[in-house]
Design an enzyme around this catalytic site. Sequence first.
Site, PDB file in Angstrom:
ATOM      1  N   ARG A  89       0.843  -1.209   0.000  1.00  0.00           N
ATOM      2  CA  ARG A  89       0.000   0.000   0.000  1.00  0.00           C
ATOM      3  C   ARG A  89       0.872   1.251   0.000  1.00  0.00           C
ATOM      4  O   ARG A  89       0.531   2.258  -0.595  1.00  0.00           O
ATOM      5  CB  ARG A  89      -0.932  -0.023   1.215  1.00  0.00           C
ATOM      6  CG  ARG A  89      -1.948  -1.167   1.178  1.00  0.00           C
ATOM      7  CD  ARG A  89      -2.705  -1.271   2.491  1.00  0.00           C
ATOM      8  NE  ARG A  89      -3.709  -2.333   2.517  1.00  0.00           N
ATOM      9  CZ  ARG A  89      -3.456  -3.581   2.908  1.00  0.00           C
ATOM     10  NH1 ARG A  89      -2.244  -3.925   3.288  1.00  0.00           N
ATOM     11  NH2 ARG A  89      -4.427  -4.481   2.931  1.00  0.00           N
ATOM     12  N   THR A 140      -8.693   5.760   0.495  1.00  0.00           N
ATOM     13  CA  THR A 140      -7.558   5.614  -0.416  1.00  0.00           C
ATOM     14  C   THR A 140      -6.291   5.206   0.351  1.00  0.00           C
ATOM     15  O   THR A 140      -6.032   5.691   1.452  1.00  0.00           O
ATOM     16  CB  THR A 140      -7.318   6.954  -1.158  1.00  0.00           C
ATOM     17  OG1 THR A 140      -8.545   7.338  -1.777  1.00  0.00           O
ATOM     18  CG2 THR A 140      -6.240   6.826  -2.217  1.00  0.00           C
ATOM     19  N   HIS A 161      -2.882   0.168   8.615  1.00  0.00           N
ATOM     20  CA  HIS A 161      -3.559  -0.618   7.577  1.00  0.00           C
ATOM     21  C   HIS A 161      -2.513  -0.863   6.494  1.00  0.00           C
ATOM     22  O   HIS A 161      -2.402  -0.125   5.526  1.00  0.00           O
ATOM     23  CB  HIS A 161      -4.757   0.156   7.015  1.00  0.00           C
ATOM     24  CG  HIS A 161      -5.469  -0.597   5.925  1.00  0.00           C
ATOM     25  ND1 HIS A 161      -6.059  -1.819   6.124  1.00  0.00           N
ATOM     26  CD2 HIS A 161      -5.670  -0.301   4.621  1.00  0.00           C
ATOM     27  CE1 HIS A 161      -6.603  -2.240   4.996  1.00  0.00           C
ATOM     28  NE2 HIS A 161      -6.370  -1.340   4.065  1.00  0.00           N
TER      29      HIS A 161
END
Length: 304
Positions: free
Chosen positions: A86, A117, A173
């Site tokens: 990510r 996002t 995350h």
Amino acid sequence: MTITIIGSGRVGASVALNCALRELDDILLLDIVKGLPQGEALDINNQLSERGIDCKVSGSNNYEDMKGSDFVVVVAGVGRKPGMTRMDLLKTNADIIKDVSGKVKSYAADAISVMVTNPLDPLTYLLLKVTGAAKNRVMGMGGMLDLSRFKYFIHNATKVSNDSIQAMVISEHGENMLPLIRYSTLSGIPLNKFVTEQQVSEIFENTKGVAAQVIALKGATTHAPGNAVATMIESVIKNKRSIIPVSTLLEGEYGAENVCIGVPAIIGSQGVEKIIELPLDNFEQAMFSKGVDSVKEALSTLTL
Ligand code: NAI
């Protein structure tokens, strides 16, 4: 009331559908691609009419249409390709999110915003800083999705109903997400009464790795993220005060300052109403601190 979703791609459309099926509110889909939000809106409305649901979904390429929205979901930007983390999306998506956050500030300064996002935690911080919103009114959706994945693997290992599973995932995350085995239960009974050490480590690793697996198989994750955002918005709209892991600004909680990262919080009509601080053991605290360091390192490369 209106929920505006900025970014009408795969996840944006899923957020719209999940919110509409729960009859949360009217929905506006925005995107820079002509026709895309309008087409998604039409398609979803065609489903809603048969379901007897009267929420109105519309699509637009004009940011002015979001004026006065009560909720803004930001899901504009590129997704990762197989093999990417990510964090690899940081540079590209930070530029998009800076621009989008300016629009949120101009047209819906009083809204409660949900960042989606990736990389989720640095971009939640960016949205908070650019809009200048109160910290309780900006939250990032990452942990809620990680939690649904964690529950899936607990269910697979134990064969106990999904209904009976309560679990928690905190921290970044991303590479340092932390499924909290110690704080997960089956109807209040600690998870480790049901699974072996070997199963615990498989559940832990699978939860962290499953998004990459879905991306390798079908190109993007869509259904579970859409549902996770809808759960967060539902808790606000209905003032449910559910305890949900969200990325939020920490000011000393968990020993961290000036960073947005995933922690459990009470989510109600005021947004993030209270951060719940859990005592962490040495392993958990070390993982959490690694997550904080990773997000801070990303933030240090951004001009805010
Ligand atoms: P997608 O490529 O299908 O859709 C992104 C959309 O954003 C495109 O339609 C694009 O035209 C639009 N867009 C780009 N710049 C824009 C702007 N300035 N204003 C309005 N719209 C703009 O991508 P997908 O799969 O929907 O993923 C979107 C983002 O969500 C990615 O960064 C992805 O990594 C992230 N994501 C985050 C999750 C989470 O748990 N937080 C879960 C799943 C995806």
